[in-house]
Design a protein around this motif. Structure first.
Motif, PDB file in Angstrom:
ATOM      1  N   GLN A  84      16.556  38.948  46.411  1.00 27.76           N
ATOM      2  CA  GLN A  84      17.488  38.066  47.098  1.00 27.76           C
ATOM      3  C   GLN A  84      18.732  37.693  46.310  1.00 27.76           C
ATOM      4  OE1 GLN A  84      15.224  34.628  48.350  1.00 27.76           O
ATOM      5  NE2 GLN A  84      14.825  35.590  50.324  1.00 27.76           N
ATOM      6  N   ASP A  85      18.832  38.091  45.063  1.00 29.69           N
ATOM      7  CA  ASP A  85      20.021  37.710  44.282  1.00 29.69           C
ATOM      8  C   ASP A  85      21.263  38.238  44.974  1.00 29.69           C
ATOM      9  OD1 ASP A  85      18.170  36.821  42.521  1.00 29.69           O
ATOM     10  OD2 ASP A  85      18.915  37.943  40.785  1.00 29.69           O
ATOM     11  N   GLU A  86      22.265  37.387  45.084  1.00 28.20           N
ATOM     12  CA  GLU A  86      23.513  37.813  45.708  1.00 28.20           C
ATOM     13  C   GLU A  86      24.703  37.286  44.919  1.00 28.20           C
ATOM     14  OE1 GLU A  86      23.087  36.384  49.800  1.00 28.20           O
ATOM     15  OE2 GLU A  86      23.376  38.474  50.407  1.00 28.20           O
ATOM     16  N   ASP A  87      25.658  38.136  44.695  1.00 31.31           N
ATOM     17  CA  ASP A  87      26.918  37.734  44.064  1.00 31.31           C
ATOM     18  C   ASP A  87      28.050  38.424  44.781  1.00 31.31           C
ATOM     19  OD1 ASP A  87      26.000  36.297  41.606  1.00 31.31           O
ATOM     20  OD2 ASP A  87      25.060  38.235  41.202  1.00 31.31           O
ATOM     21  N   TRP A  88      29.196  37.800  44.755  1.00 29.05           N
ATOM     22  CA  TRP A  88      30.379  38.493  45.228  1.00 29.05           C
ATOM     23  C   TRP A  88      31.577  38.046  44.402  1.00 29.05           C
ATOM     24  CZ3 TRP A  88      33.431  34.571  46.954  1.00 29.05           C
ATOM     25  CH2 TRP A  88      32.799  33.434  47.490  1.00 29.05           C
ATOM     26  N   TRP A  89      32.472  38.971  44.229  1.00 31.18           N
ATOM     27  CA  TRP A  89      33.685  38.717  43.465  1.00 31.18           C
ATOM     28  C   TRP A  89      34.877  39.209  44.276  1.00 31.18           C
ATOM     29  CZ3 TRP A  89      29.364  41.233  41.369  1.00 31.18           C
ATOM     30  CH2 TRP A  89      28.640  40.502  40.411  1.00 31.18           C
ATOM     31  N   VAL A  90      35.890  38.365  44.339  1.00 28.34           N
ATOM     32  CA  VAL A  90      37.099  38.705  45.078  1.00 28.34           C
ATOM     33  C   VAL A  90      38.274  38.588  44.128  1.00 28.34           C
ATOM     34  CG1 VAL A  90      38.566  38.079  47.042  1.00 28.34           C
ATOM     35  CG2 VAL A  90      36.085  37.788  47.199  1.00 28.34           C
ATOM     36  N   GLY A  91      39.225  39.497  44.250  1.00 27.67           N
ATOM     37  CA  GLY A  91      40.387  39.394  43.381  1.00 27.67           C
ATOM     38  C   GLY A  91      41.374  40.517  43.614  1.00 27.67           C
ATOM     39  N   ARG A  92      42.212  40.681  42.611  1.00 27.57           N
ATOM     40  CA  ARG A  92      43.306  41.638  42.682  1.00 27.57           C
ATOM     41  C   ARG A  92      43.214  42.541  41.458  1.00 27.57           C
ATOM     42  NH1 ARG A  92      48.643  41.438  40.678  1.00 27.57           N
ATOM     43  NH2 ARG A  92      48.198  39.488  39.625  1.00 27.57           N
ATOM     44  N   ARG A  93      43.460  43.801  41.669  1.00 33.90           N
ATOM     45  CA  ARG A  93      43.546  44.721  40.535  1.00 33.90           C
ATOM     46  C   ARG A  93      44.988  45.167  40.384  1.00 33.90           C
ATOM     47  NH1 ARG A  93      38.673  48.830  41.841  1.00 33.90           N
ATOM     48  NH2 ARG A  93      40.423  49.846  42.860  1.00 33.90           N
ATOM     49  N   GLU A  94      45.378  45.339  39.159  1.00 38.34           N
ATOM     50  CA  GLU A  94      46.690  45.914  38.891  1.00 38.34           C
ATOM     51  C   GLU A  94      46.473  47.105  37.978  1.00 38.34           C
ATOM     52  OE1 GLU A  94      49.805  43.159  38.180  1.00 38.34           O
ATOM     53  OE2 GLU A  94      51.088  44.668  37.250  1.00 38.34           O
ATOM     54  N   ASP A  95      46.752  48.273  38.482  1.00 37.15           N
ATOM     55  CA  ASP A  95      46.449  49.507  37.756  1.00 37.15           C
ATOM     56  C   ASP A  95      47.715  50.250  37.354  1.00 37.15           C
ATOM     57  OD1 ASP A  95      43.772  49.101  38.235  1.00 37.15           O
ATOM     58  OD2 ASP A  95      43.612  50.594  39.838  1.00 37.15           O
ATOM     59  N   THR A  96      47.625  50.966  36.252  1.00 41.39           N
ATOM     60  CA  THR A  96      48.562  52.052  35.996  1.00 41.39           C
ATOM     61  C   THR A  96      47.777  53.336  36.223  1.00 41.39           C
ATOM     62  OG1 THR A  96      49.811  50.800  34.380  1.00 41.39           O
ATOM     63  CG2 THR A  96      50.009  53.193  34.266  1.00 41.39           C
ATOM     64  N   LEU A  97      48.213  54.104  37.224  1.00 42.01           N
ATOM     65  CA  LEU A  97      47.559  55.383  37.499  1.00 42.01           C
ATOM     66  C   LEU A  97      48.426  56.496  36.915  1.00 42.01           C
ATOM     67  CD1 LEU A  97      46.420  54.905  41.212  1.00 42.01           C
ATOM     68  CD2 LEU A  97      45.171  54.392  39.104  1.00 42.01           C
ATOM     69  N   ARG A  98      47.760  57.469  36.317  1.00 43.83           N
ATOM     70  CA  ARG A  98      48.500  58.572  35.700  1.00 43.83           C
ATOM     71  C   ARG A  98      47.962  59.896  36.219  1.00 43.83           C
ATOM     72  NH1 ARG A  98      47.534  58.574  29.654  1.00 43.83           N
ATOM     73  NH2 ARG A  98      48.663  56.602  29.779  1.00 43.83           N
ATOM     74  N   LYS A  99      48.856  60.797  36.537  1.00 46.32           N
ATOM     75  CA  LYS A  99      48.403  62.114  36.981  1.00 46.32           C
ATOM     76  C   LYS A  99      48.235  63.015  35.761  1.00 46.32           C
ATOM     77  CE  LYS A  99      48.358  64.220  41.278  1.00 46.32           C
ATOM     78  NZ  LYS A  99      48.976  64.344  42.601  1.00 46.32           N
TER      79      LYS A  99
END
Lengths: 445, 186
Positions: free
Chosen positions: B143-158
């Motif tokens: 029954q353990d439940e967690d949730w996390w909400v937020g924003r990610r800021e990424d640098t993506l590289r090809k």
């Protein structure tokens, strides 16, 4: 004596320290928890904050003492004040920010205004509505009775009869200095906070002296090369030698504090690590002396609920939020006298070690939740928990090299000491009684 | 790769080009693939999406009065939930493989939702700054439940025709986590 106090004495008997037994009820019972708030959290010196978190006049930090919200504020003259963050008019928190800088606190409900000492300095309608009859002197924010610092750590107690902070910490300071004398220790910005369904004592019990669990609980982290969080250990597989005594010491002191500390293992210690720098400084060696310079790292608990770790340099306060809930506040210390690149390494070592995402601490949270869950059943509660490791073998050594200590690392002396002192706080009706009658480390534990 | 022909601010005010739309699609698909790897516990494959010079950082947040927002999040060199390099992330994945990683053994069940994907800036010919929102749900044991909400800021590289994460900052909306640990990845 009030009914509560009589009950508290009864609760104290749930710890049978002579036989190393602890009744599981003390970890889940609502009535026992209410008594703890009264007998322990309203009485003991509790950690508030680090002075470096409020360096300037007007800086404040919002913290908890037990379940009481408290504001710690630096005044214009540099003095640190602490008072309950609850307006005497309707009880609202006058400040809802965690940290900041202010000249005064204005309650958002009706506008009562308090200065940085917590004094009531403004009441809307004082003349017309209160007819100038409100005694403003009397209606300030309730003060924390005593506030004092030890090497940057600010503590407070609600009990005006509590002994001085120096006396309360007593011989334990010898252990605390293992961290605070490493350099010019200051708090880095950011308090890591997280919660779990655990009783606060299981966390304290783990902090004060559980050298037994590492090889099992933290096995996975150690196996992949993360051992101890000091950043000065080579591959730490030796720690996996579960069931073997390693060189080190334990110490218990008056009023419930204690720690254990393992000695440097020459085969494992990495003297070339940049993080070993402070051990090579003559002034540090002079401050700590030969016995403490042998210490690799130490786990400590300042009674009741502050975990101190000298290895990865942190203070972790476990605030009670009910009998089966805690909120942990982790403050990371760094040596301001170290070069910036070393400070960065210190912070990263701590960030990676403890905290909810820590390589070690991920496992701890689930352990304490499981222990707490394991204390719930009324039938299960008939079976005491076992704290007998080393019982009767803990000889107190008093050779002048340190305050009284035990020359053994892995044992349950510190944990049992914690519960023994817990029972004394629960049974005592006042600080006066506690000062006269409390356990001292003597003989054999 | 597709070329970004305008800056972020003008992109939002102008009609998107076909290239913009294709790139947006490509980045979103990349994130969905990444989320699937994490939820399917294919962590070794997930590691291949991280560049060797990875910076993976989850700062600590505090409640600040209006006007003091600049101090809301910690910065590198300060307290952080995650303060990792590629090597350290590899260590975390190896930890899960040991068979003794109790916080994840039995393993958590996670679901990563990624939305509001916005290509904010072209940092170089091969790098983009991308922000998105996330919702991560975890359940564990019965029954353990967690949730996390937020924003990610990424640098993506090809790199060799493949998008990779060179930098990821994860900004949680919570100040005090309502969870006992962070033994999963974001």
């Amino acid at each position: 004596m009030s009914m509560n106090r009589a009950r508290a004495r009864e609760f104290a008997q749930l710890v049978d320290w002579e036989h190393g037994l602890v009744n599981r009820r003390i970890f889940v019972d609502e009535e026992i928890y209410r008594a703890e708030l009264e007998q322990i959290f309203a009485r003991c010196w509790l950690y508030l904050a680090h002075e470096s978190q409020i360096p300037n006049p007007g800086d404040f930090i919002s913290v908890y003492m037990g379940e009481e919200p408290v504001l710690v504020v630096r005044d214009r003259d540099g003095k640190i004040n602490a008072f309950i963050n609850s307006c005497p008019h309707r009880g609202n928190r006058v400040c809802r920010a965690d940290q900041g800088n202010v000249t005064s606190f204005v309650c958002p409900y009706h506008g009562w205004t308090f200065d940085r000492q917590g004094k009531l300095v403004g009441v809307p309608g004082f003349r017309e509505l209160y007819h100038g009859e409100l005694n403003r002197e009397q209606w300030g924010l309730p003060k924390v009775a005593q506030v004092a610092s030890y090497k940057g750590l600010i503590f407070g107690t609600f009990d005006p009869d509590a002994p001085s902070l120096e006396e309360y910490l007593g011989d334990y300071r010898w252990g605390l200095d293992l961290l605070l004398d490493q350099g010019d220790m200051v708090a880095v910005p950011g308090i890591i906070r997280w919660t779990m369904d655990a009783n606060w004592k299981f966390a304290a019990d783990n902090a004060i002296g559980d050298m037994y669990h590492g090889a099992v609980s933290h096995r996975s982290a150690i196996l992949v090369g993360h051992s101890g969080g000091t950043g000065t250990t080579r591959r730490g597989r030796d720690y996996l030698a579960q069931g073997r005594q390693r060189p080190g010491i334990s110490m218990v002191t008056e009023y419930g504090h204690g720690f254990n500390a393992d000695f440097i293992d020459d085969g494992l210690f990495n003297w070339d690590s940049p993080l070993a720098y402070w051990r090579k400084r003559p002034e540090v060696q002079a401050r700590l002396g030969p016995l403490r310079m042998k210490v690799n790292r130490s786990n400590q608990n300042i009674f009741p609920n502050l975990f101190v770790n000298s290895g990865s340099r942190e203070l972790m306060l476990r605030n009670p939020k009910g009998p089966t809930r805690i909120e942990i506040w982790k403050t990371t210390l760094v040596d301001r006298s170290a070069p910036p690149e070393i400070q960065r390494m210190q912070v990263r070592a701590s960030n990676r070690h403890f905290g909810p995402g820590g390589m070690f601490e991920q496992e701890d949270g689930e352990n304490w939740e499981q222990s707490t869950f394991g204390a719930r059943g009324v039938v299960t509660q008939r079976y005491n928990l076992n704290y007998t490791m080393g019982l009767g073998h803990g000889e107190i050594v008093n050779d002048g090299q340190s305050p009284p200590r035990i020359d053994s690392l892995t044992n349950e002396h510190c944990q049992l000491w914690f519960y023994r002192c817990w029972a004394e706080y629960m049974a005592a009706s006042s600080w006066q009684e506690l000062k006269e009658r409390h356990s001292r480390p003597e003989g054999r534990l | 790769m597709h070329t970004l022909d305008t800056t972020a601010s003008s992109r939002e005010s102008q009609q998107p080009t076909l290239n913009d739309i294709l790139l947006q699609y490509e980045i979103e698909q990349f994130y969905y693939h990444e989320a699937a790897l994490l939820d399917d516990r294919r962590f070794h494959e997930w590691l291949t999406l991280l560049t060797d010079d990875l910076e993976y950082f989850m700062p600590v947040r505090s409640t600040r009065a209006r006007g003091d927002e600049e101090h809301e999040f910690t910065k590198p060199g300060e307290a952080a939930f995650f303060d990792e390099t590629k090597q350290l992330m590899e260590e975390r994945v190896r930890k899960l493989d040991t068979g003794f990683s109790w916080a994840e053994d039995p393993p958590s069940r996670t679901r990563h939702f990624v939305s509001n994907v916005r290509i904010r800036e072209k940092l170089s010919d091969t790098e983009l700054r991308v922000t998105c929102n996330f919702f991560v749900y975890r359940t564990r044991l019965a029954q353990d439940e967690d949730w996390w909400v937020g924003r990610r800021e990424d640098t993506l590289r090809k790199v060799d025709g493949q998008w990779k994460i060179a930098k990821r900052y994860i900004f949680l909306d919570q100040v005090s986590l309502r969870s006992k640990n962070l033994s999963i990845f974001f």
